[in-house]
Design an enzyme around this catalytic site. Structure first.
Site, mmCIF file in Angstrom:
data_model
loop_
_atom_site.group_PDB
_atom_site.id
_atom_site.type_symbol
_atom_site.label_atom_id
_atom_site.label_comp_id
_atom_site.label_asym_id
_atom_site.label_seq_id
_atom_site.Cartn_x
_atom_site.Cartn_y
_atom_site.Cartn_z
ATOM 1 N N GLY A 86 14.601 24.800 -10.759
ATOM 2 C CA GLY A 86 14.905 23.969 -11.909
ATOM 3 C C GLY A 86 15.974 24.540 -12.816
ATOM 4 O O GLY A 86 16.476 23.830 -13.700
ATOM 5 N N ARG A 87 16.322 25.805 -12.618
ATOM 6 C CA ARG A 87 17.372 26.399 -13.455
ATOM 7 C C ARG A 87 18.111 27.502 -12.711
ATOM 8 O O ARG A 87 18.717 28.380 -13.320
ATOM 9 C CB ARG A 87 16.770 26.969 -14.734
ATOM 10 N N LYS A 107 20.280 32.640 -11.891
ATOM 11 C CA LYS A 107 19.194 32.065 -12.678
ATOM 12 C C LYS A 107 19.641 31.807 -14.113
ATOM 13 O O LYS A 107 20.211 32.683 -14.762
ATOM 14 C CB LYS A 107 18.006 33.032 -12.668
ATOM 15 N N ASP A 119 15.439 22.636 -19.327
ATOM 16 C CA ASP A 119 16.843 22.489 -19.712
ATOM 17 C C ASP A 119 17.788 23.251 -18.795
ATOM 18 O O ASP A 119 18.989 23.262 -19.018
ATOM 19 C CB ASP A 119 17.049 22.940 -21.162
ATOM 20 N N GLY A 120 17.232 23.910 -17.773
ATOM 21 C CA GLY A 120 18.079 24.598 -16.809
ATOM 22 C C GLY A 120 18.623 25.938 -17.275
ATOM 23 O O GLY A 120 19.448 26.533 -16.588
ATOM 24 N N ARG A 170 19.946 37.239 -9.441
ATOM 25 C CA ARG A 170 18.814 37.864 -8.753
ATOM 26 C C ARG A 170 19.148 38.080 -7.284
ATOM 27 O O ARG A 170 19.760 37.225 -6.642
ATOM 28 C CB ARG A 170 17.570 36.983 -8.894
ATOM 29 N N ARG A 177 9.400 30.621 -0.498
ATOM 30 C CA ARG A 177 8.074 30.867 -1.061
ATOM 31 C C ARG A 177 7.011 30.169 -0.208
ATOM 32 O O ARG A 177 7.336 29.297 0.609
ATOM 33 C CB ARG A 177 8.008 30.316 -2.497
ATOM 34 N N ASP A 245 3.977 28.987 -5.499
ATOM 35 C CA ASP A 245 5.434 28.879 -5.506
ATOM 36 C C ASP A 245 6.093 30.161 -6.003
ATOM 37 O O ASP A 245 7.326 30.246 -6.017
ATOM 38 C CB ASP A 245 5.890 27.698 -6.375
ATOM 39 N N ASN A 246 5.294 31.164 -6.385
ATOM 40 C CA ASN A 246 5.855 32.429 -6.859
ATOM 41 C C ASN A 246 5.582 33.588 -5.908
ATOM 42 O O ASN A 246 5.808 34.743 -6.267
ATOM 43 C CB ASN A 246 5.295 32.773 -8.241
#
Length: 488
Positions: A86-87, A107, A119-120, A170, A177, A245-246
């Site tokens: 999402g960002r 990121k 908001d990304g 990163r 994931r 998802d992590n």
């Protein structure tokens, strides 16, 4: 760099190709030369001369193929549906100088189709925390994402208040994931076979030699995950948000947002202020890892020849792998071999720490001051401080335990024990107060403290002149252990 952009060639339902949305006036934050050299980034003049603009989203090298990944997941034990980057954007994939695949993921770089209500963007405080934590975990030899660097900017981002926007590059061996498979199972089940082949061929090629490569792959993911979480427990690290998802398929620490390193030893410690039930408390991490894998594995029953019984066999090694590795390394922290007498001493030691809320990192390191006080004055002082915190009853417990422990060490090899303990018990971890001091200075435009902490954590097992007393001082025993906000 040796580019190996393969994810972009997968089915377009799995991702969305797009450029980053630039930050306003991006500027130097910090650059990780060690990671840059590992990637081969330093060998490319274009990358070195433009790294700030690349991380700020102003410049995209021709060999980069930016895309946002789609994935899903279970969050706090509940199905959350479609999630995704999402960002952040997967900017490029490369083969590093160790012949290992690495993802370059930017990121905080703008909205994607998966941003939902976000908001990304990323704020400076969370960017610095992730940057320093990835560095710390890697230097502690715990599998984890790292970062090439981060930039600051004039972009303003609203969280609880207005904050400075930042971006982090990163670096991880994979950004796939458990949630990727969950997304496929729900939204594109026809892709499962192709995607499983991709995961095996890219990250577990050795499994191709197995009679059933898929089962070998799944077993390997289970075992790597178990060892990763054992590493967390041993160092006193709490991830904070172990949603499916992590968790990475490679058993590398990923997406640690409201993380924390244990200070006063409290196994029920909750370090995520959004974790109202304590699901992701430090002591629950091994069980949550098992739960996540148990949710993930059944999706592979869609593949030919994969049954519930064979998947149960894949999951079965989790507990034994975790316990064997954890117990072996826990004994190593005491400088002892892995045997029943050593384990008994180790668990008694943890009980003493818990009952008296002693500092986890300092207490293990202080044992060098017990078995070799003349050669280890720093640790001798740690031990003096530790003992001073014990009441009369606890002093008696300590005297009994320390007598038996010292006798056990002396019956073996003191020299060998000292060397082992030095390599398993760090002097420095990224305490929340340490990170906060760096963040506060950075928000005032002073990045020297970020650099000092970065250099300190580069050699966590050695006593360093650049350290201050604040770097190793825990909060008072009565101070509340403040959780960390998920807001980032």
């Amino acid at each position: 760099m040796r580019y190996n952009n393969t994810y972009v060639n997968l089915d377009t339902r799995l991702h969305h190709e797009q450029p980053p949305t630039p930050l306003e006036n991006p500027r130097y934050g910090h650059f990780n030369t060690q990671v840059a050299q590992q990637l081969g980034w330093t060998d490319d003049n274009e990358l070195m001369e433009n790294w700030v603009d690349i991380l700020g989203g102003l410049y995209v090298p021709a060999s980069f193929k930016p895309l946002a990944m789609a994935y899903a997941g279970h969050q706090f034990g509940q199905w959350a549906g479609q999630l995704g980057d999402g960002r952040g954007l997967l900017m490029a994939q490369v083969i590093d100088n160790n012949e290992q695949p690495q993802d370059l993921h930017l990121k905080g770089i703008g909205l994607t189709p998966y941003s939902r209500m976000g908001d990304g963007r990323a704020v400076l405080r969370s960017t610095i925390r992730e940057y320093l934590c990835g560095h710390a975990l890697n230097q502690l030899s715990i599998p984890s994402s790292n970062a090439l660097g981060f930039v600051v900017s004039d972009t303003r981002v609203r969280r609880e208040s207005m904050e400075s926007g930042a971006a982090l590059m990163r670096v991880a061996d994979s950004h796939i994931r458990l949630g990727h498979v969950e997304w496929i199972a729900s939204f594109a089940p026809d892709l499962l076979g192709e995607f499983t082949d991709y995961m095996i061929d890219t990250y577990y090629p050795e499994c191709r030699d197995s009679d059933v490569p898929v089962l070998a792959f799944l077993t390997a993911v289970v075992e790597r995950t178990a060892r990763m979480i054992a590493d967390w427990q041993l160092i006193g690290f709490a991830h904070g948000v172990m949603n499916t998802d992590n968790l990475s398929i490679t058993g590398s620490t990923l997406d640690f947002g409201p993380f924390g390193f244990m200070e006063r030893f409290n196994p029920s410690w909750i370090n995520n202020h959004s974790d109202y039930t304590g699901r992701y408390a430090y002591q629950n991490q091994p069980a949550i890892g098992h739960w996540n894998l148990n949710v993930w594995l059944p999706h592979f029953m869609r593949l030919e020849g994969i049954t519930r019984d064979t998947l149960a066999e894949c999951l079965a090694p989790y507990e034994a792998t975790f316990m064997q590795y954890y117990q072996q390394e826990l004994c190593q922290k005491l400088g002892l071999p892995h045997q029943s007498e050593s384990l008994a001493l180790a668990f008694e030691w943890l009980t003493l720490l818990e009952d008296n809320l002693l500092d986890y990192t300092n207490s293990f390191r202080a044992l060098l001051g017990l078995i070799s006080p003349d050669e280890h004055p720093y640790e001798r002082q740690l031990l003096t401080t530790l003992i001073a915190e014990l009441d009369e009853e606890a002093q008696t417990v300590w005297q009994d335990w320390s007598t038996r422990y010292t006798a056990q060490v002396q019956s073996l090899s003191v020299e060998s024990a000292i060397e082992t303990m030095k390599n398993h018990n760090p002097v420095y971890v990224l305490r929340n107060s340490m990170a906060q001091r760096a963040i506060t200075a950075a928000e005032q435009g002073q990045l020297e403290e970020v650099n000092r902490v970065f250099e300190l954590l580069a050699n966590p097992f050695s006593i360093q002149d650049i350290a201050t007393d604040l770097d190793t001082t825990p909060p008072s025993p009565n101070a509340p252990q403040k959780p960390i906000s998920c807001s980032s």
